[in-house]
Design a protein around this motif. Sequence first.
Motif, PDB file in Angstrom:
ATOM      1  N   LEU A 129      -7.136 -27.003  16.996  1.00 29.24           N
ATOM      2  CA  LEU A 129      -5.838 -27.195  16.362  1.00 29.24           C
ATOM      3  C   LEU A 129      -6.007 -27.561  14.892  1.00 29.24           C
ATOM      4  O   LEU A 129      -5.228 -27.129  14.030  1.00 29.24           O
ATOM      5  N   GLY A 130      -7.055 -28.350  14.604  1.00 28.45           N
ATOM      6  CA  GLY A 130      -7.335 -28.712  13.222  1.00 28.45           C
ATOM      7  C   GLY A 130      -7.655 -27.500  12.368  1.00 28.45           C
ATOM      8  O   GLY A 130      -7.203 -27.387  11.220  1.00 28.45           O
ATOM      9  N   TRP A 133      -4.465 -25.509  11.861  1.00 25.12           N
ATOM     10  CA  TRP A 133      -3.628 -26.207  10.882  1.00 25.12           C
ATOM     11  C   TRP A 133      -4.106 -25.918   9.461  1.00 25.12           C
ATOM     12  O   TRP A 133      -3.308 -25.736   8.539  1.00 25.12           O
ATOM     13  N   MET A 136      -3.340 -22.187   8.614  1.00 26.93           N
ATOM     14  CA  MET A 136      -1.910 -21.996   8.397  1.00 26.93           C
ATOM     15  C   MET A 136      -1.370 -22.885   7.283  1.00 26.93           C
ATOM     16  O   MET A 136      -0.175 -22.865   6.990  1.00 26.93           O
ATOM     17  N   GLN A 137      -2.259 -23.666   6.682  1.00 28.03           N
ATOM     18  CA  GLN A 137      -1.889 -24.557   5.579  1.00 28.03           C
ATOM     19  C   GLN A 137      -0.750 -25.495   5.960  1.00 28.03           C
ATOM     20  O   GLN A 137       0.157 -25.782   5.164  1.00 28.03           O
ATOM     21  N   GLY A 138      -0.813 -25.986   7.201  1.00 27.51           N
ATOM     22  CA  GLY A 138       0.155 -26.963   7.662  1.00 27.51           C
ATOM     23  C   GLY A 138       1.520 -26.405   8.016  1.00 27.51           C
ATOM     24  O   GLY A 138       2.463 -27.173   8.248  1.00 27.51           O
ATOM     25  N   ASP A 139       1.661 -25.097   8.068  1.00 31.05           N
ATOM     26  CA  ASP A 139       2.959 -24.481   8.373  1.00 31.05           C
ATOM     27  C   ASP A 139       2.785 -23.526   9.545  1.00 31.05           C
ATOM     28  O   ASP A 139       2.585 -22.327   9.367  1.00 31.05           O
ATOM     29  N   LEU A 140       2.880 -24.056  10.765  1.00 31.73           N
ATOM     30  CA  LEU A 140       2.625 -23.265  11.966  1.00 31.73           C
ATOM     31  C   LEU A 140       3.773 -22.329  12.313  1.00 31.73           C
ATOM     32  O   LEU A 140       3.598 -21.412  13.116  1.00 31.73           O
ATOM     33  N   TYR A 275      -2.369 -30.968   4.137  1.00 31.45           N
ATOM     34  CA  TYR A 275      -2.849 -30.247   5.328  1.00 31.45           C
ATOM     35  C   TYR A 275      -4.371 -30.355   5.468  1.00 31.45           C
ATOM     36  O   TYR A 275      -4.897 -30.254   6.576  1.00 31.45           O
ATOM     37  N   VAL A 278      -4.683 -33.748   7.328  1.00 31.26           N
ATOM     38  CA  VAL A 278      -4.273 -33.627   8.733  1.00 31.26           C
ATOM     39  C   VAL A 278      -5.319 -32.853   9.519  1.00 31.26           C
ATOM     40  O   VAL A 278      -5.698 -33.240  10.640  1.00 31.26           O
ATOM     41  N   SER A 279      -5.796 -31.755   8.952  1.00 29.40           N
ATOM     42  CA  SER A 279      -6.814 -30.945   9.610  1.00 29.40           C
ATOM     43  C   SER A 279      -8.079 -31.757   9.855  1.00 29.40           C
ATOM     44  O   SER A 279      -8.670 -31.712  10.941  1.00 29.40           O
ATOM     45  N   LEU A 282      -7.553 -34.279  12.732  1.00 29.27           N
ATOM     46  CA  LEU A 282      -7.558 -33.623  14.045  1.00 29.27           C
ATOM     47  C   LEU A 282      -8.981 -33.253  14.469  1.00 29.27           C
ATOM     48  O   LEU A 282      -9.382 -33.468  15.622  1.00 29.27           O
TER      49      LEU A 282
END
Length: 310
Positions: A129-130, A133, A136-140, A275, A278-279, A282
Amino acid sequence: MPYFLLSLAACFWGGNYVVGHLLVAHADPIILSAARWILTALLLSMLYIRQIRAQWPIMKKAKGTIIFLALCGQVMFPLTLYIGLQYTSSLNAAIYLSTTPALVLLINKLVFKEKISVQNIAGVVLSSLGVVWLVMQGDLLHLDTLKNLNRGDIWTMGSAASWAVYCAFLRMKPNNVGGNAFVAVSAIFGALVLLPVLAITLIKTGLPDWAAYTAPGFLSGLLYLVVFPSWLSYVLWNKGIAAIGATRGEIYSHLIPLSGGLFSVMFLHVTLHSYHLVSTVLILFGIALCSRASQRKVVKIESADEKVQI
């Protein structure tokens, strides 16, 4: 002291991302990779010639395994990394490498039929998932983000996969083959494989501007690649693992992508986005879950007088 040695080795490997990114801006990645391993092979041959001669009969019997591992670890891993660093940031490449522990678990399950615990599965899911993410640059929710995925990301993902295959199949190396001789012979084979690739490249593209390859900046960067990530990292890692054991020392391999990403922000002034953070979180949680699994097996290289983990 062993903890310092392991940390230093991981940081040297992490520095490979920054130095590699700088060098491929002025050099062909194939020429860079070939130069690195040719010089490393010469250096390690001089250092470990006695061990190579003593263990050569054993290594000849396991030549198939050694060739396969050398192709993954000494040829495909750095070559795809340097190609990818031409088009993507060293920070992204370092984060992709963070998925290696999860990829190793999947290979162990699919190829070696190892039992994977629920904790391991959770770690794989989080790490994956990381990566999604990050890609997708934080935009899923908006698939058009994939348009920003360039060839560099694909190549560096391939680099991480090559390293995962190398780590997973390292168990097939005979235990009576010493780590130093194994690394030296792998470097020699890697250099030999890259020589014809280099020749074909030069035939197709012509001779490069050698002024760029003899500039002090390039030579100092190449010297770093040969001395630190290709040689000293292995020496320091061996000493640290010998002191505290592979099980306790394994966690320090996770410092490689973290140090690579940190160096990218510090020295290359790579922009740090939310992102990325966040990545990283994760992936780190996924790695932590995998590392704490009680049934996880450690890939080791052992001989009578040394113990190595890569």
